[in-house]
Design a protein around this motif. Sequence first.
Motif, mmCIF file in Angstrom:
data_model
loop_
_atom_site.group_PDB
_atom_site.id
_atom_site.type_symbol
_atom_site.label_atom_id
_atom_site.label_comp_id
_atom_site.label_asym_id
_atom_site.label_seq_id
_atom_site.Cartn_x
_atom_site.Cartn_y
_atom_site.Cartn_z
ATOM 1 N N ASN A 244 66.332 32.584 62.702
ATOM 2 C CA ASN A 244 66.954 32.519 61.277
ATOM 3 C C ASN A 244 67.684 31.282 60.850
ATOM 4 O O ASN A 244 68.659 31.329 60.089
ATOM 5 C CB ASN A 244 67.726 33.643 61.377
ATOM 6 C CG ASN A 244 69.101 33.730 62.002
ATOM 7 O OD1 ASN A 244 69.153 32.866 62.647
ATOM 8 N ND2 ASN A 244 69.850 34.642 61.849
ATOM 9 N N GLN A 245 67.160 30.016 61.508
ATOM 10 C CA GLN A 245 67.789 28.540 61.189
ATOM 11 C C GLN A 245 66.547 27.723 60.865
ATOM 12 O O GLN A 245 65.885 27.522 61.653
ATOM 13 C CB GLN A 245 68.866 28.151 62.298
ATOM 14 C CG GLN A 245 69.862 29.113 62.605
ATOM 15 C CD GLN A 245 71.044 29.102 62.020
ATOM 16 O OE1 GLN A 245 71.205 27.956 61.367
ATOM 17 N NE2 GLN A 245 71.637 30.314 61.418
ATOM 18 N N ASN B 16 73.094 43.171 57.464
ATOM 19 C CA ASN B 16 71.584 43.417 56.860
ATOM 20 C C ASN B 16 70.864 44.317 57.926
ATOM 21 O O ASN B 16 70.139 45.198 57.626
ATOM 22 C CB ASN B 16 70.674 42.283 56.789
ATOM 23 C CG ASN B 16 71.346 41.253 55.689
ATOM 24 O OD1 ASN B 16 72.245 42.037 54.770
ATOM 25 N ND2 ASN B 16 71.219 40.154 55.682
ATOM 26 N N GLN B 17 71.002 44.004 59.245
ATOM 27 C CA GLN B 17 70.317 44.980 60.398
ATOM 28 C C GLN B 17 70.708 46.295 60.353
ATOM 29 O O GLN B 17 70.205 47.110 60.453
ATOM 30 C CB GLN B 17 70.650 44.325 61.764
ATOM 31 C CG GLN B 17 69.903 42.968 61.787
ATOM 32 C CD GLN B 17 68.422 43.041 61.822
ATOM 33 O OE1 GLN B 17 67.567 43.765 62.387
ATOM 34 N NE2 GLN B 17 67.957 42.012 61.028
ATOM 35 N N PHE C 129 67.056 34.021 70.637
ATOM 36 C CA PHE C 129 68.188 33.220 70.039
ATOM 37 C C PHE C 129 68.920 32.696 71.063
ATOM 38 O O PHE C 129 68.889 32.911 72.272
ATOM 39 C CB PHE C 129 69.204 34.268 69.504
ATOM 40 C CG PHE C 129 68.877 34.847 68.142
ATOM 41 C CD1 PHE C 129 69.409 34.627 66.933
ATOM 42 C CD2 PHE C 129 68.089 35.923 68.219
ATOM 43 C CE1 PHE C 129 69.197 34.852 65.684
ATOM 44 C CE2 PHE C 129 67.668 36.524 66.648
ATOM 45 C CZ PHE C 129 68.147 35.929 65.506
ATOM 46 N N TYR D 104 73.943 38.911 59.100
ATOM 47 C CA TYR D 104 72.939 39.342 59.931
ATOM 48 C C TYR D 104 73.069 40.708 60.406
ATOM 49 O O TYR D 104 72.362 41.719 60.209
ATOM 50 C CB TYR D 104 72.803 38.249 60.875
ATOM 51 C CG TYR D 104 71.668 38.743 62.028
ATOM 52 C CD1 TYR D 104 70.353 38.484 61.558
ATOM 53 C CD2 TYR D 104 71.880 39.518 63.018
ATOM 54 C CE1 TYR D 104 69.345 38.680 62.724
ATOM 55 C CE2 TYR D 104 71.210 39.747 64.201
ATOM 56 C CZ TYR D 104 69.687 39.539 63.930
ATOM 57 O OH TYR D 104 68.680 39.855 64.730
ATOM 58 N N ILE D 105 74.312 40.986 60.912
ATOM 59 C CA ILE D 105 74.764 42.316 61.573
ATOM 60 C C ILE D 105 74.656 43.259 60.355
ATOM 61 O O ILE D 105 74.115 44.379 60.577
ATOM 62 C CB ILE D 105 75.906 42.248 62.273
ATOM 63 C CG1 ILE D 105 75.946 41.319 63.484
ATOM 64 C CG2 ILE D 105 76.259 43.838 62.738
ATOM 65 C CD1 ILE D 105 77.126 41.111 64.216
ATOM 66 N N GLY E 42 73.565 32.183 64.794
ATOM 67 C CA GLY E 42 72.520 33.095 63.805
ATOM 68 C C GLY E 42 72.937 34.458 63.899
ATOM 69 O O GLY E 42 72.450 35.080 63.020
ATOM 70 N N VAL E 43 73.658 34.663 64.668
ATOM 71 C CA VAL E 43 74.086 36.199 64.658
ATOM 72 C C VAL E 43 75.455 36.365 63.849
ATOM 73 O O VAL E 43 76.663 36.172 64.475
ATOM 74 C CB VAL E 43 74.486 36.975 65.953
ATOM 75 C CG1 VAL E 43 75.029 38.297 65.822
ATOM 76 C CG2 VAL E 43 72.903 37.067 66.672
ATOM 77 N N SER E 44 75.661 36.519 62.622
ATOM 78 C CA SER E 44 76.712 36.347 61.853
ATOM 79 C C SER E 44 77.021 37.676 61.161
ATOM 80 O O SER E 44 76.363 38.756 61.538
ATOM 81 C CB SER E 44 76.275 35.430 60.709
ATOM 82 O OG SER E 44 75.264 35.978 59.810
#
Length: 371
Positions: free
Chosen positions: A180-181, A356-357, A305, A353-354, A348-350
């Motif tokens: 995701n980058q 949205n998941q 990741f 991100y969390i 990428g684990v922001s």
Amino acid sequence: RSDAGSVKERMEASLQISEFGGTLLASDERDHIYGLLGLNDLPIRVDYSQETKVRDVYVEYCRVVLDMLREMDKRSYIFLRDAGVGVFNNNEDLPSWAPNFPERATGEPTLIFGAKLRLVYLEPKIPFASLSGPVLSLAVVRIQSLERRGGSPTLKNLTEEGEVRNWCQDFVLRHESYPNQKIPALWVLFLVAMRMQGLVFDTSTMLLLQHFVGSLKYAIPNTSTERPRVQFARHMKTPEVKGISVGVELDGSQNPAFMNWVSPDIAFDNPSQSLENRMFEVRARLVFLLRRNYNARLFETDGGFLGMGPKLCEQGDIICLVDGYEDLVLLRKLGERYQYVGPCMVLGVSSAYIKNQLAAGEFEVETIELI
């Protein structure tokens, strides 16, 4: 004073003072807790009898900390920062989640990545952490698992032939794109090694990045002709700082070109020498910043990741966001319970991100037991 504000201030000060137990040497491991009780208001009774084990003292300390945090309605489980069987040599006298002040006091550093994640902001109704004897129950979100373990990303390890360099070169060659980058794989490696949660386009950072990429001299993957071009300006230039600015040609390739500008105000007679002097400073800073990684390891998750965690992390460790701690952590499953391995970071684990998941049903909040 006895008003609520002053009581809360005294409680916060007491908790902060108690953390210094990990910086002071003690012949009796219980004294990392007991030795500071005269300076704080923690309601812990001193007991040096043989029946009072080291584990008992540290569990009681954490119980008191949790009680005070609950009273203040504050979720910051400070003891997790100084804990972890992956960070310190496993002290069998302590639960994995308890602060390992004896090892910390010997000079072994903790791992801090500055992610500023808060599970309670994503799921406000999660329960507060609780203790039942030496078992800590707390809310977590499982994210991914550690699949491949690398080595310590100091500049020396990254540049000299060996296991770490080969591992990193392999990662770069296998990643034409990152999950995701939209940045080159070498830039991903830079951000993780520097413990940065995202790229900051300023002069200081770009000088470090430029020197990092130039020092490694890694082979890069062939960029697919079908890969979409980056949707912003082809050329970007940082603001001038101390007479120097950095430009980058962002064309979607794995090897963007860097350019340096030296102001005539500081280098009218010899711009090359001025740039050389500045780059010497940049290299010294890069070496210094990467040297702190000697007690950490790179790793790749099963989702592709890149991250960094404790030196004693293992394949299969689970990357999680836990309640009360602002960095991601690694947990290790032991039967129906878990060990706390230590803090980590995954680029990428922001929070976004969390979140949205969680909304998509890919992640869920659960309560687990740590031993």
